[in-house]
Enzyme design. Structure first.
Site, PDB file in Angstrom:
ATOM      1  N   ASP A  32       4.610  -1.160   1.800  1.00  0.00           N
ATOM      2  CA  ASP A  32       3.459  -2.026   1.509  1.00  0.00           C
ATOM      3  C   ASP A  32       3.240  -2.039  -0.005  1.00  0.00           C
ATOM      4  O   ASP A  32       3.306  -0.990  -0.655  1.00  0.00           O
ATOM      5  CB  ASP A  32       2.224  -1.468   2.229  1.00  0.00           C
ATOM      6  N   ASN A  88      -3.132  -4.890  13.072  1.00  0.00           N
ATOM      7  CA  ASN A  88      -4.287  -5.768  13.078  1.00  0.00           C
ATOM      8  C   ASN A  88      -3.947  -7.143  13.656  1.00  0.00           C
ATOM      9  O   ASN A  88      -2.899  -7.707  13.324  1.00  0.00           O
ATOM     10  CB  ASN A  88      -4.805  -5.946  11.645  1.00  0.00           C
ATOM     11  N   GLN A  95      -6.560  -8.672   9.907  1.00  0.00           N
ATOM     12  CA  GLN A  95      -5.218  -9.228   9.674  1.00  0.00           C
ATOM     13  C   GLN A  95      -5.275 -10.243   8.534  1.00  0.00           C
ATOM     14  O   GLN A  95      -6.075 -11.181   8.561  1.00  0.00           O
ATOM     15  CB  GLN A  95      -4.676  -9.907  10.943  1.00  0.00           C
ATOM     16  N   HIS A 101       2.990  -7.303  12.170  1.00  0.00           N
ATOM     17  CA  HIS A 101       3.494  -6.144  11.418  1.00  0.00           C
ATOM     18  C   HIS A 101       2.748  -4.899  11.888  1.00  0.00           C
ATOM     19  O   HIS A 101       1.574  -4.952  12.246  1.00  0.00           O
ATOM     20  CB  HIS A 101       3.369  -6.320   9.908  1.00  0.00           C
ATOM     21  N   HIS A 103       1.674  -1.193  10.705  1.00  0.00           N
ATOM     22  CA  HIS A 103       1.505  -0.289   9.560  1.00  0.00           C
ATOM     23  C   HIS A 103       1.829   1.142   9.996  1.00  0.00           C
ATOM     24  O   HIS A 103       1.335   1.598  11.035  1.00  0.00           O
ATOM     25  CB  HIS A 103       0.050  -0.269   9.086  1.00  0.00           C
TER      26      HIS A 103
HETATM   27  P1  5GP Z   1      -2.828  -6.806   7.367  1.00  0.00           P
HETATM   28  O1  5GP Z   1      -4.126  -6.736   6.611  1.00  0.00           O
HETATM   29  O2  5GP Z   1      -2.438  -8.244   7.656  1.00  0.00           O
HETATM   30  O3  5GP Z   1      -2.755  -5.943   8.576  1.00  0.00           O
HETATM   31  O4  5GP Z   1      -1.743  -6.189   6.389  1.00  0.00           O
HETATM   32  C1  5GP Z   1      -1.069  -6.919   5.430  1.00  0.00           C
HETATM   33  C2  5GP Z   1      -0.451  -5.890   4.506  1.00  0.00           C
HETATM   34  O5  5GP Z   1       0.623  -6.498   3.817  1.00  0.00           O
HETATM   35  C3  5GP Z   1      -1.413  -5.368   3.432  1.00  0.00           C
HETATM   36  O6  5GP Z   1      -1.482  -3.956   3.540  1.00  0.00           O
HETATM   37  C4  5GP Z   1      -0.798  -5.832   2.125  1.00  0.00           C
HETATM   38  O7  5GP Z   1      -0.932  -4.869   1.105  1.00  0.00           O
HETATM   39  C5  5GP Z   1       0.642  -6.075   2.493  1.00  0.00           C
HETATM   40  N1  5GP Z   1       1.303  -7.140   1.769  1.00  0.00           N
HETATM   41  C6  5GP Z   1       0.819  -8.402   1.581  1.00  0.00           C
HETATM   42  N2  5GP Z   1       1.710  -9.151   0.891  1.00  0.00           N
HETATM   43  C7  5GP Z   1       2.765  -8.337   0.634  1.00  0.00           C
HETATM   44  C8  5GP Z   1       3.999  -8.539  -0.057  1.00  0.00           C
HETATM   45  O8  5GP Z   1       4.288  -9.603  -0.585  1.00  0.00           O
HETATM   46  N3  5GP Z   1       4.855  -7.470  -0.122  1.00  0.00           N
HETATM   47  C9  5GP Z   1       4.549  -6.262   0.463  1.00  0.00           C
HETATM   48  N4  5GP Z   1       5.460  -5.296   0.324  1.00  0.00           N
HETATM   49  N5  5GP Z   1       3.398  -6.043   1.119  1.00  0.00           N
HETATM   50  C10 5GP Z   1       2.514  -7.067   1.204  1.00  0.00           C
END
Ligand code: 5GP
Ligand code: ZN
Length: 137
Positions: A32, A88, A95, A101, A103
Site C-alpha cells: 500500500d 472494505n 472503500q 482488495h 488489506h
Molecule cells: P480502501 O480504502 O479502498 O479499502 O483501500 C484503498 C487502499 O489503496 C488505501 O489504503 C490506499 O492507500 C491504497 N492505494 C490507493 N491508490 C494506490 C496506488 O496507486 N498504489 C498503491 N500501492 N496503493 C494505493
C-alpha cells in the site's frame, strides 16, 4: 474482465509500476502506498471485481489462502506482533478504490493505529430478531 478506468486493474496487471511482493496467474500482492504500518500489503485479483459481492467464490477462497501466506511472510520478515485482515465494501465502509482488495496489515506494539470498532449494546430481543432474519440454514 479488466476495467480500463481502474487503477488497480492497471497495477495488478503490471501496466503501472508498483512495489509487488508476489504475483501469480490470478493475483498481485503489492505494498500500500499509504500504509497503516510498515509492510501493509494489498491482495489484488488481476480481474476486475468491484467488491466482495462480485467476487467469484473460488477467487475469494484463493484470496484467503494467499492472505495466510502473506501473513506468515510478514510475521517472519517484519516481526510484527499482530495482524489485521481488512476488506472494505462501499463508501460507507471506507472503500475508496472500487476494485476488490484485501488489506493485510501488520501490527506492532504502540503502532498508534486504531482499526477496531466501538462495541454497541443491543438488547437480547434485538439480537434475536436480527439472528432470525439472517438465518442461512
Ligand atoms: P480502501 O480504502 O479502498 O479499502 O483501500 C484503498 C487502499 O489503496 C488505501 O489504503 C490506499 O492507500 C491504497 N492505494 C490507493 N491508490 C494506490 C496506488 O496507486 N498504489 C498503491 N500501492 N496503493 C494505493
Ligand atoms: Zn479493476
Amino acid at each position: 474482465m479488466k476495467d480500463e478506468k481502474c487503477i488497480f486493474c492497471k497495477i495488478a496487471n503490471g501496466e503501472i509500476p508498483t512495489n509487488s511482493i508476489y504475483e501469480d496467474e490470478d493475483f498481485n500482492v503489492i505494498l500500500d502506498n499509504g500504509p497503516a504500518t510498515a509492510g501493509h500489503a494489498l491482495i489484488l485479483p488481476k480481474e476486475h471485481y468491484a467488491n466482495l459481492y462480485e467476487l467469484p467464490e473460488d477467487t475469494a477462497a484463493k484470496a484467503m489462502k494467499l492472505a495466510k501466506k502473506v501473513a506468515l511472510r510478514l510475521k517472519a520478515v517484519m516481526h510484527c506482533d499482530g495482524l489485521n485482515l481488512v476488506q472494505n465494501n462501499g463508501e460507507v465502509a471506507g472503500q475508496t478504490v472500487n476494485h476488490f482488495h484485501l488489506h493485510v496489515i501488520p501490527r506492532y506494539e504502540n503502532d498508534g493505529q486504531t482499526i477496531l470498532w466501538k462495541p454497541t449494546e443491543p438488547d437480547d430481543a434485538q439480537l434475536r430478531e436480527i439472528c432470525a432474519n439472517l438465518k442461512m440454514n
